[in-house]
Structure formats: C-alpha cells, structure tokens
Design an enzyme around this catalytic site. Structure first.
Site, short mmCIF file in Angstrom:
data_model
loop_
_atom_site.label_atom_id
_atom_site.label_comp_id
_atom_site.label_asym_id
_atom_site.label_seq_id
_atom_site.Cartn_x
_atom_site.Cartn_y
_atom_site.Cartn_z
N GLY A 31 0.84 -1.19 0.00
CA GLY A 31 0.00 0.00 0.00
C GLY A 31 0.87 1.24 0.00
O GLY A 31 2.10 1.16 0.12
N LEU A 32 0.23 2.37 -0.14
CA LEU A 32 0.96 3.64 -0.15
C LEU A 32 1.68 3.87 1.17
O LEU A 32 1.30 3.30 2.20
CB LEU A 32 -0.01 4.79 -0.40
N SER A 33 2.67 4.73 1.15
CA SER A 33 3.31 5.17 2.40
C SER A 33 2.25 5.86 3.26
O SER A 33 1.52 6.72 2.78
CB SER A 33 4.44 6.15 2.08
N GLY A 34 2.14 5.43 4.50
CA GLY A 34 1.14 6.00 5.39
C GLY A 34 -0.18 5.25 5.41
O GLY A 34 -1.12 5.66 6.10
N GLY A 36 -0.67 2.29 6.60
CA GLY A 36 -0.80 1.45 7.79
C GLY A 36 -0.13 0.10 7.72
O GLY A 36 -0.30 -0.73 8.62
N LYS A 37 0.67 -0.14 6.68
CA LYS A 37 1.30 -1.45 6.50
C LYS A 37 2.11 -1.89 7.71
O LYS A 37 1.90 -2.96 8.27
CB LYS A 37 2.22 -1.43 5.27
N SER A 38 3.07 -1.07 8.09
CA SER A 38 3.97 -1.42 9.19
C SER A 38 3.22 -1.52 10.51
O SER A 38 3.44 -2.45 11.30
CB SER A 38 5.10 -0.39 9.32
N SER A 105 5.93 -1.74 -2.36
CA SER A 105 5.94 -2.66 -3.52
C SER A 105 4.90 -2.22 -4.55
O SER A 105 3.89 -2.89 -4.74
CB SER A 105 5.73 -4.11 -3.08
#
Length: 199
Positions: A31-34, A36-38, A105
């Site tokens: 997903g985009l930066s920000g 919520g992935k991490s 990615s």
C-alpha cells in the site's frame, strides 16, 4: 550458474512447522506510504507472538538500511529491492517462520514475482487501502510534503505510480477501520487456512 550447486537440507520446512506447532507463510502487506502497512504488520506479529508463533517483520525502511542500502528508487532498483526481499522471505519461511513484510511494492509484476517464488497458498497479499489524502494527512515523516515540493523524486503516489492489487487475499480499508479490526481479519484468514490455530 557454473559450479554453484543447490544443497538440499535434511531438516525440512515441514519438520520445523511441526516443531513450531504452526505452518509458515509470507504475509505481504502492500500500500501507499502512510496506509498502515507497518503498523498493522507489527500489531499482527504481536498477537501471533503472544501465542508463541515464530514470526518476523521485514520492514521497508529497515531493509533499506542494510540488505538494500545500495539501491535507489528507480523502477529497476525498486524491482531489485523486492526481488531481494522475496528471496529473503522465502528462506525465512522455509525456516518455519511466519514472515510479515511491509513494503510499498508499487508494481504488480514485482508482487507477482514474489508470489511465484513460493508454493501455492503460501503468499498472502494484504492490500492496505487508503486514499492519498489520508496518507498525506498521516505524513509523519514529512515525505509527501517534500515530494510535493519537488525535493523527492520517484515518490509513490506523487510522481511515481502505485498499481492497486487486483487479486489480493485480503483488502483492508485503513481509512475506516481501527487497528484492532485489521488484526482480526488477518488472524481469521490464517486460522481458516490452517496456518495457525490460536486457542
């Protein structure tokens, strides 16, 4: 490969899975930066760890400090970054670990490359869906602001594309859900696939 010969280990993945009491897999958060992935990956890992699962999170920024410290952010470098991560995640999965990866990615072909590295069913793509506006509002690193100002080139969502997954196993709308709900969704899928059995 010349004189490079693959060595087959006698202790195999199934032996490690049996010892661990759960199966191994790769959970690929994209997903985009920000988006919520991490945050979600680490929250899921915490729940799995509390149930004595063998886990590890491969985080985008951390990998850029070491394994991919020699790479930039061109399309070719991004491809190589994902290739390295995919090979690393595969080896860790074979070691019996539930591997959670948190990487933008952005390109479908690169995510599919990793999917095709792994046995069928062992790659679980988790699309963290959030609008660009939401991600910019969360911009804790100030990177979107710099990209808008032209200080950062090839920044995903601003001057570099993000290709939305079309067949992800899980789609999480992080605009709408709190942290607890995405974790429940991911754990449920892992249970339904008999990867983990959390009692």
């Amino acid at each position: 490969m010349g004189n490079v010969i693959w060595h087959n280990a006698t202790v195999k993945r199934q032996h490690r899975n049996q010892q661990n009491g759960h199966n191994s897999a790769v959970l690929w958060f994209t997903g985009l930066s920000g988006s919520g992935k991490s945050t979600i990956a680490h929250a899921v890992e915490e729940q799995l760890y509390q149930h004595e699962c063998r886990t590890f999170v491969l985080d985008g920024d951390n990998v850029r400090h070491g394994l991919s410290s020699d790479l930039g952010f061109s399309e070719l470098d991004r491809k190589e970054n994902i290739r390295r991560i995919g090979e690393t995640a595969k080896r860790m999965m074979e070691a019996g670990i539930l591997v959670l990866t948190a990487f933008i990615s952005p390109y479908k072909k690169d995510r599919e490359m990793v999917r095709n590295l792994l046995p069928l069913g062992d790659f679980i793509e988790i699309y963290c869906k959030a609008t660009l506006e939401t991600c910019e509002a969360r911009d804790v690193k100030g990177l979107y602001k710099k990209a808008r100002a032209g200080e950062i080139q090839n920044y995903t969502g601003i001057n570099s594309p993000y290709e939305i997954p079309i067949k992800s196993e899980i789609e999480i709308d992080t605009d709408k859900l709190n942290l607890e709900e995405p974790c429940e969704i991911v754990i449920k899928i892992l249970s339904e696939r008999n990867i983990v059995n959390l009692k």
